[in-house]
Design a protein around this motif. Structure first.
Motif, PDB file in Angstrom:
ATOM      1  N   TYR A   1      14.928   3.939   8.520  1.00  0.00           N
ATOM      2  CA  TYR A   1      15.773   4.600   9.508  1.00  0.00           C
ATOM      3  C   TYR A   1      17.191   4.031   9.458  1.00  0.00           C
ATOM      4  O   TYR A   1      18.174   4.783   9.487  1.00  0.00           O
ATOM      5  N   LEU A   2      17.304   2.716   9.375  1.00  0.00           N
ATOM      6  CA  LEU A   2      18.630   2.080   9.338  1.00  0.00           C
ATOM      7  C   LEU A   2      19.408   2.449   8.079  1.00  0.00           C
ATOM      8  O   LEU A   2      20.630   2.547   8.112  1.00  0.00           O
ATOM      9  N   GLU A   3      18.703   2.667   6.976  1.00  0.00           N
ATOM     10  CA  GLU A   3      19.370   3.066   5.728  1.00  0.00           C
ATOM     11  C   GLU A   3      19.962   4.468   5.833  1.00  0.00           C
ATOM     12  O   GLU A   3      20.955   4.777   5.193  1.00  0.00           O
ATOM     13  N   ARG A   4      19.353   5.309   6.644  1.00  0.00           N
ATOM     14  CA  ARG A   4      19.738   6.722   6.718  1.00  0.00           C
ATOM     15  C   ARG A   4      20.583   7.081   7.936  1.00  0.00           C
ATOM     16  O   ARG A   4      21.050   8.210   8.050  1.00  0.00           O
ATOM     17  N   THR A   5      20.738   6.164   8.864  1.00  0.00           N
ATOM     18  CA  THR A   5      21.382   6.472  10.135  1.00  0.00           C
ATOM     19  C   THR A   5      22.496   5.471  10.410  1.00  0.00           C
ATOM     20  O   THR A   5      22.387   4.300  10.064  1.00  0.00           O
ATOM     21  N   ASP A   6      23.552   5.928  11.044  1.00  0.00           N
ATOM     22  CA  ASP A   6      24.666   5.047  11.399  1.00  0.00           C
ATOM     23  C   ASP A   6      24.316   4.283  12.684  1.00  0.00           C
ATOM     24  O   ASP A   6      24.590   4.755  13.783  1.00  0.00           O
ATOM     25  N   VAL A   7      23.680   3.140  12.489  1.00  0.00           N
ATOM     26  CA  VAL A   7      23.330   2.263  13.605  1.00  0.00           C
ATOM     27  C   VAL A   7      24.270   1.069  13.522  1.00  0.00           C
ATOM     28  O   VAL A   7      24.412   0.455  12.460  1.00  0.00           O
ATOM     29  N   ARG A   8      24.940   0.752  14.637  1.00  0.00           N
ATOM     30  CA  ARG A   8      25.889  -0.359  14.627  1.00  0.00           C
ATOM     31  C   ARG A   8      26.059  -0.930  16.013  1.00  0.00           C
ATOM     32  O   ARG A   8      25.749  -0.287  17.002  1.00  0.00           O
ATOM     33  N   VAL A   9      26.558  -2.162  16.037  1.00  0.00           N
ATOM     34  CA  VAL A   9      26.889  -2.839  17.297  1.00  0.00           C
ATOM     35  C   VAL A   9      28.398  -2.855  17.429  1.00  0.00           C
ATOM     36  O   VAL A   9      29.121  -3.136  16.472  1.00  0.00           O
TER      37      VAL A   9
END
Length: 142
Positions: free
Chosen positions: A129-137
């Motif tokens: 999921y993290l590889e495919r989605t823009d997840v950030r802090v």
């Protein structure tokens, strides 16, 4: 190491019971994952989560607290949007919803071409999921 905390580790008393050396850097927002409740807080795909950025070198103590070796939580790294002088990435802990009795479904590893990836567990689904989605802090100004 900078760590995005969103549950029990947002309180100074709890952190002091787990870590000998730490500092709260400031309030932060996680985008791409939302907080959900179970036996302990965890994260689910989509949305935003408010929390704090914690800085410590005591990774082993955090991993033990979060039950990483037992598969309760996995530690992952995501981009950190912060002013110059901060690290480029922050760690965060994602709890296994099955182990935490949380109503969360992580996407499977089915590829867009119809082939299926090998699902070797919860940590692998999170990583995919993290590889495919823009997840950030994002460190948020006070």
């Amino acid at each position: 190491m900078d760590v995005f905390v969103y549950g029990t580790l947002t309180g100074p008393e709890r952190v002091a019971a787990v870590l000998d050396s730490y500092v709260f850097v400031g309030p932060a927002t996680l985008t791409g994952l939302r907080a959900v409740e179970g036996r302990f807080p965890t994260l689910a795909p989509g949305g935003e989560t408010a929390g704090r950025l914690l800085r410590t070198d005591e990774t082993a103590a955090l991993d033990e607290y979060e039950g990483v070796d037992d598969g309760l939580y996995c530690r992952v790294s995501v981009p950190l949007d912060a002013p110059a002088g901060h690290p480029d990435r922050a760690a965060l802990y994602v709890g296994d919803p099955d182990r935490l009795d949380a109503d969360v479904t992580w996407p499977d590893l089915t590829e867009s071409d119809g082939s299926s990836g090998v699902d070797d567990g919860f940590a692998r689904r999170v990583a995919a999921y993290l590889e495919r989605t823009d997840v950030r802090v994002r460190l948020t100004p006070e």
